[in-house]
Design a protein around this motif. Structure first.
Motif, short mmCIF file in Angstrom:
data_model
loop_
_atom_site.label_atom_id
_atom_site.label_comp_id
_atom_site.label_asym_id
_atom_site.label_seq_id
_atom_site.Cartn_x
_atom_site.Cartn_y
_atom_site.Cartn_z
N VAL A 10 0.88 -1.17 0.00
CA VAL A 10 0.00 0.00 0.00
C VAL A 10 0.92 1.21 0.00
O VAL A 10 1.89 1.27 0.76
CB VAL A 10 -0.96 0.02 1.20
N LEU A 11 0.61 2.20 -0.85
CA LEU A 11 1.59 3.26 -1.06
C LEU A 11 0.95 4.47 -1.73
O LEU A 11 -0.24 4.48 -2.06
CB LEU A 11 2.75 2.73 -1.93
N TRP A 12 1.77 5.48 -1.94
CA TRP A 12 1.35 6.68 -2.66
C TRP A 12 2.05 6.71 -4.01
O TRP A 12 3.28 6.63 -4.08
CB TRP A 12 1.70 7.92 -1.85
N ASP A 13 1.27 6.82 -5.08
CA ASP A 13 1.81 7.05 -6.41
C ASP A 13 2.04 8.55 -6.58
O ASP A 13 1.10 9.35 -6.48
CB ASP A 13 0.83 6.56 -7.48
N ILE A 14 3.29 8.92 -6.83
CA ILE A 14 3.66 10.33 -6.97
C ILE A 14 3.76 10.66 -8.47
O ILE A 14 4.72 10.28 -9.13
CB ILE A 14 4.99 10.65 -6.27
N PHE A 15 2.74 11.34 -8.99
CA PHE A 15 2.71 11.77 -10.39
C PHE A 15 3.41 13.13 -10.51
O PHE A 15 3.71 13.77 -9.49
CB PHE A 15 1.28 11.85 -10.89
N PRO A 16 3.68 13.59 -11.73
CA PRO A 16 4.39 14.87 -11.89
C PRO A 16 3.72 16.06 -11.19
O PRO A 16 4.42 16.96 -10.71
CB PRO A 16 4.41 15.07 -13.41
N THR A 17 2.38 16.07 -11.14
CA THR A 17 1.70 17.24 -10.58
C THR A 17 0.77 16.92 -9.41
O THR A 17 0.11 17.82 -8.88
CB THR A 17 0.88 17.95 -11.68
N TYR A 18 0.70 15.66 -9.00
CA TYR A 18 -0.18 15.28 -7.90
C TYR A 18 0.23 13.91 -7.36
O TYR A 18 1.08 13.24 -7.95
CB TYR A 18 -1.65 15.27 -8.33
N VAL A 45 2.10 0.27 7.00
CA VAL A 45 2.40 1.68 6.71
C VAL A 45 3.34 2.19 7.79
O VAL A 45 3.51 1.58 8.85
CB VAL A 45 1.12 2.55 6.68
N GLY A 46 3.95 3.33 7.53
CA GLY A 46 4.78 3.96 8.53
C GLY A 46 3.94 4.75 9.52
O GLY A 46 2.77 5.06 9.26
N ASN A 47 4.55 5.09 10.64
CA ASN A 47 3.89 5.92 11.64
C ASN A 47 4.13 7.39 11.25
O ASN A 47 4.89 8.11 11.88
CB ASN A 47 4.46 5.62 13.02
N ASP A 48 3.45 7.80 10.17
CA ASP A 48 3.68 9.13 9.59
C ASP A 48 2.39 9.65 8.99
O ASP A 48 1.36 8.95 8.97
CB ASP A 48 4.82 9.09 8.56
N ASP A 49 2.43 10.86 8.49
CA ASP A 49 1.24 11.50 7.96
C ASP A 49 0.67 10.74 6.76
O ASP A 49 -0.55 10.55 6.65
CB ASP A 49 1.55 12.94 7.57
N LEU A 54 -3.48 7.19 4.56
CA LEU A 54 -3.76 5.96 3.82
C LEU A 54 -4.77 5.10 4.59
O LEU A 54 -5.72 4.58 4.00
CB LEU A 54 -2.46 5.20 3.59
N ILE A 55 -4.58 4.97 5.89
CA ILE A 55 -5.51 4.18 6.71
C ILE A 55 -6.91 4.81 6.68
O ILE A 55 -7.91 4.10 6.55
CB ILE A 55 -4.99 4.06 8.15
N ASP A 56 -6.97 6.12 6.78
CA ASP A 56 -8.27 6.80 6.70
C ASP A 56 -8.95 6.51 5.36
O ASP A 56 -10.17 6.28 5.30
CB ASP A 56 -8.10 8.31 6.86
N PHE A 57 -8.16 6.51 4.29
CA PHE A 57 -8.70 6.24 2.96
C PHE A 57 -9.26 4.82 2.86
O PHE A 57 -10.34 4.61 2.29
CB PHE A 57 -7.59 6.44 1.93
#
Length: 293
Positions: A10-18, A45-49, A54-57
């Motif tokens: 589970v992760l964040w996809d970092i696109f060029p503008t979002y 997940v990490g203990n970070d923002d 991500l958990i909220d999502f």
């Protein structure tokens, strides 16, 4: 309604503008849950923002988070996504991240034992901690769905063969099918021959191959089913194959015939490819209207 457990990143996809939430097994989980299945995600997940968001999502999207681990010593996953002029993506995957360190828990053991299907990919095997947990959970699952997700250099033929031999259902894209079948000694050139070659070599009755804009082929209990795809304007392909798999597995587990299932799954994959980001909301009415305008 089926009980589905998805294991992996589970992760964040970092696109060029979002940036958007993603990860192949999470994308499968989200799409499966959108069809009213009970879906549990096993990850970390990490203990970070980013981890908290991500958990909220996941909660907002009706996923069971009882098997999401929060790890203080590793950050939440991030992937830099690079899109070409046709919307096809390449990836720079940060390592190590929290999802590399998923450990075995009583909650995950119980979840897998109770599931109708256990879905996992190949990327999660890049670290020995998560790989060992996956290997142990596989032995508990009734129906094992292996979604190849080949991201160099994070796989080996040895691991792929091990997982294919354990799986009841294997999903490739066409490039992955040809690469893997060749590594296993296939001399065939056609997609169907290589699909059957994989099924025979791994003793797997259910194998599916996606072909991008040209649809998919499904081998199901000895019979081939086809969909030739849909003409769309591609925004980007991120998550389209994952939504395809989540849709296909959902239909098959709920006893929909394979032809109807692959037609539906190809439609969902096409609709996702028309949108930015991996997990757009798509109503059943929109899917039906797309298939039968």
């Amino acid at each position: 309604m089926a009980n589905i457990v998805c294991f992996g990143e589970v992760l964040w996809d970092i696109f060029p503008t979002y940036k958007k939430i993603g990860g192949a097994p999470l994308n499968v989980a989200l799409r499966s849950a959108s069809f009213n299945n009970d879906v549990t995600m096993i990850s970390a997940v990490g203990n970070d923002d980013l981890g908290n968001k991500l958990i909220d999502f996941l909660l907002e999207n009706n996923l069971n988070i009882s098997c999401i681990q929060v790890i203080d010593t590793f950050e939440t996953g991030e992937v830099k996504v690079i899109l070409n002029d046709k919307g096809s993506a390449s990836y720079e995957i940060k390592y190590p991240r929290a999802w590399d360190k998923i450990t075995l828990t009583k909650a995950s053991i119980t979840a897998v034992k109770m599931s109708d299907a256990f879905v996992f990919g190949s990327l999660i095997t890049r670290d020995e901690v998560s790989r060992d947990t996956l290997y142990r959970l596989i032995e508990l699952a009734k129906y094992k769905v292996f979604d190849l997700n080949l991201r160099p250099p994070y796989y080996s033929n040895e691991v792929l063969l091990y997982l294919m031999n354990k799986a009841d259902f294997i999903k490739f894209n066409d490039d992955e099918l040809y690469e893997v079948s060749k590594s296993m000694g296939s001399q065939y050139n056609s997609l169907e021959q290589n699909l059957n070659y994989i099924a025979d070599k791994t003793n797997t009755k259910h194998v599916c191959v996606t072909k991008g804009a040209h649809g998919a082929v499904l081998l199901y209990d000895g019979k081939l089913y086809y969909n030739s795809g849909y003409q769309i304007k591609v925004a980007n392909t991120v998550g389209a194959g994952d939504s395809f798999l989540g849709s296909l597995i959902s239909k098959l587990l709920n006893n929909i015939n394979p032809q109807e299932a692959i037609t539906f799954a190809c439609a969902v994959g096409a609709l996702v490819a028309q949108e930015d980001g991996a997990n757009p909301n798509i109503s059943s009415a929109k899917i039906d209207a797309f298939i039968n305008p």
